[in-house]
Motif scaffolding. Sequence first.
Motif, short mmCIF file in Angstrom:
data_model
loop_
_atom_site.label_atom_id
_atom_site.label_comp_id
_atom_site.label_asym_id
_atom_site.label_seq_id
_atom_site.Cartn_x
_atom_site.Cartn_y
_atom_site.Cartn_z
N ILE A 110 -9.30 -33.64 46.19
CA ILE A 110 -9.30 -32.82 46.83
C ILE A 110 -8.34 -31.72 45.74
N PHE A 111 -8.20 -30.70 46.15
CA PHE A 111 -7.97 -30.03 44.56
C PHE A 111 -6.13 -29.89 45.95
N HIS A 112 -5.22 -30.18 44.76
CA HIS A 112 -3.73 -29.72 45.18
C HIS A 112 -3.27 -29.31 44.03
N SER A 113 -1.91 -27.86 44.54
CA SER A 113 -1.41 -27.72 43.71
C SER A 113 0.11 -27.09 43.71
N SER A 114 0.71 -27.95 44.97
CA SER A 114 1.84 -28.89 45.33
C SER A 114 3.06 -29.28 44.47
N PRO A 115 4.03 -29.25 44.14
CA PRO A 115 4.83 -30.77 43.47
C PRO A 115 5.22 -31.26 44.55
N ARG A 116 4.63 -32.29 46.09
CA ARG A 116 4.45 -32.31 46.65
C ARG A 116 3.39 -33.34 47.16
N LYS A 117 3.73 -34.77 47.35
CA LYS A 117 2.39 -35.83 47.19
C LYS A 117 1.51 -35.08 48.08
N PRO A 118 0.22 -35.08 48.37
CA PRO A 118 -0.33 -34.49 49.53
C PRO A 118 -0.27 -35.73 50.43
N VAL A 119 -0.99 -34.89 51.76
CA VAL A 119 -1.03 -35.89 53.60
C VAL A 119 -2.23 -36.39 52.21
N PRO A 120 -2.88 -38.01 53.16
CA PRO A 120 -3.90 -38.66 52.96
C PRO A 120 -4.55 -38.39 53.80
N GLY A 121 -4.74 -38.10 54.69
CA GLY A 121 -6.13 -36.96 55.92
C GLY A 121 -6.18 -36.04 55.37
N HIS A 122 -7.75 -35.97 55.46
CA HIS A 122 -8.11 -34.26 54.89
C HIS A 122 -9.70 -34.52 55.86
N HIS A 123 -10.02 -33.23 55.96
CA HIS A 123 -11.60 -32.95 56.60
C HIS A 123 -11.61 -31.66 55.45
N GLY A 124 -13.09 -31.40 55.48
CA GLY A 124 -13.61 -29.87 55.57
C GLY A 124 -14.57 -29.97 54.62
N TYR A 125 -14.94 -31.25 53.87
CA TYR A 125 -16.81 -32.14 53.40
C TYR A 125 -17.55 -31.33 54.14
N ASP A 126 -18.93 -31.12 53.71
CA ASP A 126 -19.66 -31.57 53.66
C ASP A 126 -20.38 -33.03 55.03
N PRO A 127 -19.97 -32.78 56.47
CA PRO A 127 -20.10 -33.90 57.74
C PRO A 127 -21.71 -33.82 56.80
N ASP A 128 -23.16 -34.00 56.78
CA ASP A 128 -23.82 -34.02 56.27
C ASP A 128 -24.26 -35.07 54.87
N ARG A 129 -22.85 -35.22 54.44
CA ARG A 129 -22.74 -35.84 53.35
C ARG A 129 -21.78 -37.11 53.56
N VAL A 130 -19.89 -36.95 54.45
CA VAL A 130 -19.63 -37.42 54.26
C VAL A 130 -19.12 -37.93 55.75
N LYS A 131 -19.85 -38.93 56.30
CA LYS A 131 -20.11 -39.20 57.25
C LYS A 131 -18.45 -38.83 58.48
N GLU A 132 -17.47 -39.80 57.40
CA GLU A 132 -16.14 -39.32 58.33
C GLU A 132 -15.77 -37.83 58.91
N MET A 133 -16.41 -36.77 58.68
CA MET A 133 -16.37 -36.25 59.34
C MET A 133 -16.89 -35.34 60.60
N GLY A 134 -17.72 -36.55 61.11
CA GLY A 134 -18.34 -36.48 62.26
C GLY A 134 -17.25 -36.02 63.92
N ALA A 135 -18.34 -34.71 64.53
CA ALA A 135 -16.91 -34.92 65.68
C ALA A 135 -17.47 -35.84 67.12
N THR A 136 -16.77 -36.28 67.95
CA THR A 136 -16.95 -36.24 69.41
C THR A 136 -17.51 -34.90 70.92
#
Length: 418
Positions: free
Chosen positions: A343-369
């Motif tokens: 991920i891109f991250h510019s804040s001095p704070r540590k990023p949270v561990p969970g993210h989304h936004g990736y290509d759903p055809d390439r990252v299966k975990e982006m799949g919705a219900t």
Amino acid sequence: MKRSFFFLYFLASAFTALAQADTTQHIIAGRTNSPEQQQKPYVILVSADGFRYDYADKYKAKNLLALRQQGVQAQAMLPSFPSKTFPNHYTLVTGLYPAHHGLINNKFYDGKRHEFYTVGDRSKVEDGSWYGGVPLWVLAEQQQMLTASFFWVGSEAPIKGIHPTYYYTYNEAIPLAKRIQTVENWLRLPEEKRPHLITFYMPEVDHAGHNYGPDAPETERAVQLADSAMQLLTSAVARTGLPVNIVFVSDHGMTQVDTEHTLSLPASIDTSKFILSEGDVTVELFAKNKKDIRPIYRQLKKEALGYKVYLKTNTPRRWHYGAKDDCFGRVGDILLIPEWPKIFHSSPRKPVPGHHGYDPDRVKEMGATFYAWGPAFKKHLVLPPFRNVQVYPLITELLGLEYTHKIDGNKKLVKKVL
């Protein structure tokens, strides 16, 4: 008494929200259902934000597992790119890909307006001129069918001059039980005042997934909370005795990312020449002078490590997110897309561990219900993955609403599930 994460979270958010939020129900006076529309069935469109395609099975959400058996379930529903909240919630209710309806991200730059849209700016969120397409509630109200919204992206703005007849300004101060009671109250109104389309939104699973990651016990508890809410909602609906169809969806999934080795904005980008729209999984560059696009593109391609670089003119066709699709001039001239799990991250704070936004055809975990049940749906049907632009024509079919404007969805899903 054990203090769960959710008790603390709701307590904190309630105090914050009560201090600034509008918790009153807004009602547009003078509207009634036409006699024809009074004969139509009812649809409740429920979104559990960030409810990944496999969460119900992963965390044994017993109520949802039972409810989906009574109707239709998809192995997964594919969100549109980018797999973010605002773009996909608005896609679900317009049948359009983000670049076609205009909400291309949670934050984006509009080159024609020379200003940013951000989810936290109420003046933008409530300005109907930012929103393209014809949302389901606008389509219904245009045909004299009443609608209600307990939160949904776009529902607070007068899109084409129209709000839902009943709606709330987004806040998290209203308890979930009260929200469900409000839905029951709507369904008990006299026929001429009763909404036939209700949208209902729950943010808790997304909050937990971001803050703790998709595999955390806090996320499991959030899934169980959503599951319990659906049991309460279906019980409330059953008490009314009305023919109600419930469509349970999410906007995207969630994945664990690399929080230790994040990407920084490339030093070669001259911010005096480019306007930047920065995000964790998309960075978009808008050139002040188009002559500067090619040189920096070639430079970024040479130095790219952990991310890919695209011109607006050469993004993958499956994204529907490029020059040919950019109906509002809001897609950047150059796009930087990190490779999962970066991920891109510019804040001095540590990023949270969970993210989304990736290509759903390439990252299966982006799949919705997607689950749906009620008198209109087939039973015990399991579908292969499909794209979320198909939800709009499904709901228009359920409600008997006509549309002549162009959308990206079609009737293929309708033919399979009804």
